[in-house]
Design an enzyme around this catalytic site. Structure first.
Site, PDB file in Angstrom:
ATOM      1  N   LYS A   1       6.523  23.186 -13.480  1.00  0.00           N
ATOM      2  CA  LYS A   1       5.782  21.955 -13.134  1.00  0.00           C
ATOM      3  C   LYS A   1       5.440  21.960 -11.640  1.00  0.00           C
ATOM      4  CE  LYS A   1       4.413  17.573 -13.599  1.00  0.00           C
ATOM      5  NZ  LYS A   1       4.357  16.367 -14.328  1.00  0.00           N
TER       6      LYS A   1
ATOM      7  N   GLU B   1      -5.134  17.120 -10.089  1.00  0.00           N
ATOM      8  CA  GLU B   1      -5.704  17.504 -11.386  1.00  0.00           C
ATOM      9  C   GLU B   1      -7.210  17.719 -11.344  1.00  0.00           C
ATOM     10  OE1 GLU B   1      -3.895  15.548 -14.841  1.00  0.00           O
ATOM     11  OE2 GLU B   1      -5.741  15.925 -15.936  1.00  0.00           O
TER      12      GLU B   1
ATOM     13  N   GLU C   1       8.282  18.844 -24.180  1.00  0.00           N
ATOM     14  CA  GLU C   1       7.591  19.135 -22.908  1.00  0.00           C
ATOM     15  C   GLU C   1       8.025  20.509 -22.371  1.00  0.00           C
ATOM     16  OE1 GLU C   1       5.117  17.294 -22.002  1.00  0.00           O
ATOM     17  OE2 GLU C   1       5.513  15.178 -22.392  1.00  0.00           O
TER      18      GLU C   1
ATOM     19  N   HIS D   1      -1.888  16.705 -25.201  1.00  0.00           N
ATOM     20  CA  HIS D   1      -1.756  15.290 -24.818  1.00  0.00           C
ATOM     21  C   HIS D   1      -2.933  14.411 -25.237  1.00  0.00           C
ATOM     22  CE1 HIS D   1       1.823  16.538 -22.829  1.00  0.00           C
ATOM     23  NE2 HIS D   1       2.024  15.358 -22.268  1.00  0.00           N
TER      24      HIS D   1
ATOM     25  N   ASN E   1      -1.722  19.119 -19.746  1.00  0.00           N
ATOM     26  CA  ASN E   1      -2.132  18.164 -20.782  1.00  0.00           C
ATOM     27  C   ASN E   1      -2.231  18.807 -22.159  1.00  0.00           C
ATOM     28  OD1 ASN E   1      -2.381  16.151 -18.843  1.00  0.00           O
ATOM     29  ND2 ASN E   1      -4.474  16.758 -18.343  1.00  0.00           N
TER      30      ASN E   1
ATOM     31  N   HIS F   1       6.759   9.680 -27.329  1.00  0.00           N
ATOM     32  CA  HIS F   1       5.795  10.522 -26.613  1.00  0.00           C
ATOM     33  C   HIS F   1       6.008  12.016 -26.926  1.00  0.00           C
ATOM     34  CE1 HIS F   1       3.015  11.776 -23.516  1.00  0.00           C
ATOM     35  NE2 HIS F   1       3.956  12.524 -22.966  1.00  0.00           N
TER      36      HIS F   1
ATOM     37  N   HIS G   1      -1.917  11.223 -27.101  1.00  0.00           N
ATOM     38  CA  HIS G   1      -2.238   9.862 -26.651  1.00  0.00           C
ATOM     39  C   HIS G   1      -2.962   9.087 -27.745  1.00  0.00           C
ATOM     40  CE1 HIS G   1      -1.882  10.961 -22.092  1.00  0.00           C
ATOM     41  NE2 HIS G   1      -0.728  10.931 -22.719  1.00  0.00           N
TER      42      HIS G   1
ATOM     43  N   ARG H   1       0.811  -1.230   0.000  1.00  0.00           N
ATOM     44  CA  ARG H   1       0.000   0.000   0.000  1.00  0.00           C
ATOM     45  C   ARG H   1       0.841   1.275   0.000  1.00  0.00           C
ATOM     46  NH1 ARG H   1      -3.029  -3.120   3.613  1.00  0.00           N
ATOM     47  NH2 ARG H   1      -4.835  -4.010   2.569  1.00  0.00           N
TER      48      ARG H   1
ATOM     49  N   ARG I   1      -3.903  21.765 -13.033  1.00  0.00           N
ATOM     50  CA  ARG I   1      -2.931  20.748 -13.479  1.00  0.00           C
ATOM     51  C   ARG I   1      -3.287  20.229 -14.874  1.00  0.00           C
ATOM     52  NH1 ARG I   1       0.327  16.030 -10.168  1.00  0.00           N
ATOM     53  NH2 ARG I   1       1.452  15.300 -11.989  1.00  0.00           N
TER      54      ARG I   1
ATOM     55  N   LYS J   1       2.551  11.529 -10.591  1.00  0.00           N
ATOM     56  CA  LYS J   1       1.719  10.654 -11.434  1.00  0.00           C
ATOM     57  C   LYS J   1       2.506   9.404 -11.782  1.00  0.00           C
ATOM     58  CE  LYS J   1      -1.471  13.750 -13.815  1.00  0.00           C
ATOM     59  NZ  LYS J   1      -1.886  14.274 -15.126  1.00  0.00           N
TER      60      LYS J   1
HETATM   61  P1  NAD Z   1      11.868   6.365 -21.939  1.00  0.00           P
HETATM   62  O1  NAD Z   1      11.751   6.165 -20.503  1.00  0.00           O
HETATM   63  O2  NAD Z   1      11.393   5.278 -22.833  1.00  0.00           O
HETATM   64  O3  NAD Z   1      13.388   6.677 -22.292  1.00  0.00           O
HETATM   65  C1  NAD Z   1      13.735   6.909 -23.628  1.00  0.00           C
HETATM   66  C2  NAD Z   1      14.985   6.178 -24.052  1.00  0.00           C
HETATM   67  O4  NAD Z   1      16.112   6.859 -23.543  1.00  0.00           O
HETATM   68  C3  NAD Z   1      15.121   4.741 -23.595  1.00  0.00           C
HETATM   69  O5  NAD Z   1      15.503   3.972 -24.699  1.00  0.00           O
HETATM   70  C4  NAD Z   1      16.246   4.766 -22.573  1.00  0.00           C
HETATM   71  O6  NAD Z   1      17.011   3.578 -22.619  1.00  0.00           O
HETATM   72  C5  NAD Z   1      17.056   5.921 -23.035  1.00  0.00           C
HETATM   73  N1  NAD Z   1      17.789   6.642 -22.009  1.00  0.00           N
HETATM   74  C6  NAD Z   1      17.291   7.127 -20.854  1.00  0.00           C
HETATM   75  N2  NAD Z   1      18.210   7.872 -20.235  1.00  0.00           N
HETATM   76  C7  NAD Z   1      19.322   7.841 -20.985  1.00  0.00           C
HETATM   77  C8  NAD Z   1      20.593   8.444 -20.875  1.00  0.00           C
HETATM   78  N3  NAD Z   1      20.884   9.290 -19.895  1.00  0.00           N
HETATM   79  N4  NAD Z   1      21.513   8.164 -21.839  1.00  0.00           N
HETATM   80  C9  NAD Z   1      21.201   7.345 -22.873  1.00  0.00           C
HETATM   81  N5  NAD Z   1      20.000   6.800 -23.049  1.00  0.00           N
HETATM   82  C10 NAD Z   1      19.064   7.040 -22.121  1.00  0.00           C
HETATM   83  O7  NAD Z   1      11.082   7.686 -22.416  1.00  0.00           O
HETATM   84  P2  NAD Z   1      10.863   9.137 -21.783  1.00  0.00           P
HETATM   85  O8  NAD Z   1      10.690  10.036 -22.936  1.00  0.00           O
HETATM   86  O9  NAD Z   1      11.847   9.471 -20.743  1.00  0.00           O
HETATM   87  O10 NAD Z   1       9.451   8.989 -21.036  1.00  0.00           O
HETATM   88  C11 NAD Z   1       8.250   8.829 -21.738  1.00  0.00           C
HETATM   89  C12 NAD Z   1       7.196   8.328 -20.783  1.00  0.00           C
HETATM   90  O11 NAD Z   1       6.989   9.281 -19.748  1.00  0.00           O
HETATM   91  C13 NAD Z   1       5.861   8.081 -21.418  1.00  0.00           C
HETATM   92  O12 NAD Z   1       5.392   6.811 -21.034  1.00  0.00           O
HETATM   93  C14 NAD Z   1       4.961   9.159 -20.839  1.00  0.00           C
HETATM   94  O13 NAD Z   1       3.624   8.757 -20.734  1.00  0.00           O
HETATM   95  C15 NAD Z   1       5.591   9.360 -19.504  1.00  0.00           C
HETATM   96  N6  NAD Z   1       5.310  10.668 -18.896  1.00  0.00           N
HETATM   97  C16 NAD Z   1       4.843  10.675 -17.619  1.00  0.00           C
HETATM   98  C17 NAD Z   1       4.579  11.876 -17.001  1.00  0.00           C
HETATM   99  C18 NAD Z   1       4.133  11.901 -15.569  1.00  0.00           C
HETATM  100  O14 NAD Z   1       3.755  12.966 -15.071  1.00  0.00           O
HETATM  101  N7  NAD Z   1       4.203  10.797 -14.859  1.00  0.00           N
HETATM  102  C19 NAD Z   1       4.783  13.085 -17.673  1.00  0.00           C
HETATM  103  C20 NAD Z   1       5.263  13.034 -18.975  1.00  0.00           C
HETATM  104  C21 NAD Z   1       5.517  11.818 -19.588  1.00  0.00           C
HETATM  105  N1  GLY Z   2       2.395  15.438 -17.344  1.00  0.00           N
HETATM  106  C1  GLY Z   2       1.126  15.830 -16.879  1.00  0.00           C
HETATM  107  C2  GLY Z   2       1.030  15.946 -15.392  1.00  0.00           C
HETATM  108  O1  GLY Z   2       1.967  15.684 -14.678  1.00  0.00           O
HETATM  109  O2  GLY Z   2       0.004  16.300 -14.895  1.00  0.00           O
END
Ligand code: NAD
Ligand code: GLY
Length: 361
Positions: A227, A237, A185, A248, A245, A265, A252, A121, A241, A143
């Site tokens: 942020k 949200e 972003e 987005h 989006n 993304h 999506h 939990r 917040r 998130k």
């Molecule tokens: P990712 O986590 O897939 O990383 C992208 C690539 O970069 C991977 O292949 C990884 O191996 C490589 N990589 C990472 N760090 C590296 C480094 N320092 N050097 C070399 N390679 C490296 O993608 P991302 O763009 O970081 O994240 C996208 C995800 O984040 C999506 O799923 C999206 O929905 C999510 N997201 C979440 C939020 C939230 O608020 N939680 C906000 C925005 C996006």
């Molecule tokens: N990336 C959208 C949020 O954190 O609300």
């Protein structure tokens, strides 16, 4: 070094932005989540680059570490990954006070965060983002979650980290395509809140792309502060917040219909922001010049401004599956100027179709 503090009614934590900060992970974790065991969930590519550095930092602070290398990529951000994660924590007998650490991009952070939110939990969660996108957005604000076949991020939880450790040195190895995704972003943050940041990003793009340390730290700090400000006003949200989006709901739909990981993304967000701005112009909510400025900056960054997309009926159906539907109405964030947005919930299919057409190759 810069620190951005997230102050919430029930929880306060710092985002530490500092070249070399990963070496301090063990000491920081000891202060915030003292226990003899911890788990490290790490992206496979990042394991090869920074895994040993981080394991050393944790060993030096006397942690016993259960290390788990996740299957990488957006396609692996699913419930199977979560199940595997629980097995790792159960096998290592992690307890309520044992910290779970995510090292990698947003995929690693979102999936690991969901495991940390739900295991026993909820256990202490530490974010060590290594992509620009994860540093400025995904790692901050709590998130967490995974994709399901019906859509992106449809299963998840809010679970705030105890600390976020941003080490800009890790960006040196980030592939240029991933850097561009993070910049999408950053442009989003500027468009929703800060016209000056939009201009600064345009002016400093060469320094950012050359990974100049000062430019990177300023980019990170300004974006993380935006942020943080939004999250502090509206953690769950229910109001502002939602501004984060911008683009987005379109993005999506692209990711879900083109296959997770085909269009990244940040690339989908670039297309989504442009489609949203086209819709805003059509509805008379903003000047066409805003779309021109946005298109110009995204093009200079090297992000897509058009793409081969599925037909509009498929895209509209995917949009309606998105979380951002309230009382069956699609809620969309639209720019009204650079630095300002509004929310509408009455776009009709003809307007949405026209918006999609502006980003179709
Ligand atoms: P990712 O986590 O897939 O990383 C992208 C690539 O970069 C991977 O292949 C990884 O191996 C490589 N990589 C990472 N760090 C590296 C480094 N320092 N050097 C070399 N390679 C490296 O993608 P991302 O763009 O970081 O994240 C996208 C995800 O984040 C999506 O799923 C999206 O929905 C999510 N997201 C979440 C939020 C939230 O608020 N939680 C906000 C925005 C996006
Ligand atoms: N990336 C959208 C949020 O954190 O609300």
């Amino acid at each position: 070094m810069a620190t951005v503090t997230i102050n919430l009614p029930h929880h306060r934590y710092d985002v530490i932005i500092e070249p070399g900060a990963l070496d301090r992970l063990g000491a920081l974790a000891r202060d915030l989540a003292p226990h003899d065991r911890c788990a490290l969930f790490v992206d496979p590519g990042v394991m090869n680059l920074y895994g040993e550095q981080v394991r050393h930092a944790l060993h030096d602070s006397a942690y016993k570490i259960a290390t788990h290398v996740l299957t990488g990529g957006e396609a692996a951000k699913n419930l199977d990954t979560i199940r595997e994660g629980y097995d790792v924590l159960l096998d290592a007998r992690l307890e309520r006070r044992s910290p779970v650490i995510a090292l990698g991009g947003g995929v690693t952070g979102d999936a690991t965060g969901f495991i940390a939110a739900t295991y026993l939990r909820g256990v202490p969660f530490i974010q060590c983002p290594t992509t620009l996108l994860a540093m400025v957005d995904a790692s901050v604000g709590g998130k967490t979650g995974v994709n399901v076949p019906q859509g992106k991020n449809l299963v998840g939880a809010f679970h705030q980290p105890v600390v976020v450790i941003v080490d800009p040195l890790t960006l040196q190895t980030l592939p240029p395509r991933e850097l561009r995704c993070g910049l999408a972003e950053c442009v989003k943050h500027a468009v929703i809140r800060d016209a000056d940041l939009f201009e600064w990003t345009a002016d400093n793009l060469p320094a950012i792309q050359a990974m100049q340390p000062d430019a990177l730290v300023e980019l990170l700090t300004r974006n993380i502060q935006i942020k943080a400000d939004v999250v502090m006003k509206d953690e769950k949200e229910s109001s502002v917040r939602a501004h984060l989006n911008l683009g987005h709901t379109f993005a999506h739909a692209i990711e879900a219909t083109c296959g997770y990981g085909e269009i990244l993304h940040g690339e989908a967000v670039s297309l989504g922001m442009l489609a949203a701005t086209s819709l805003s112009v059509t509805r008379g909510l903003c000047d066409a010049n805003v779309r021109t400025q946005l298109d110009s900056l995204l093009t200079r960054i090297g992000l897509p401004t058009t793409a081969a997309l599925p037909d509009e009926a498929t895209l509209l159906a995917a949009m309606r599956h998105d979380k951002k539907v309230a009382d069956s109405r699609l809620r969309l964030v639209l720019p009204t100027a650079v630095g300002q947005v509004t929310i509408i919930d009455d776009a009709d299919d003809a307007q949405l179709t026209a918006a999609w057409q502006t980003v179709r190759a």
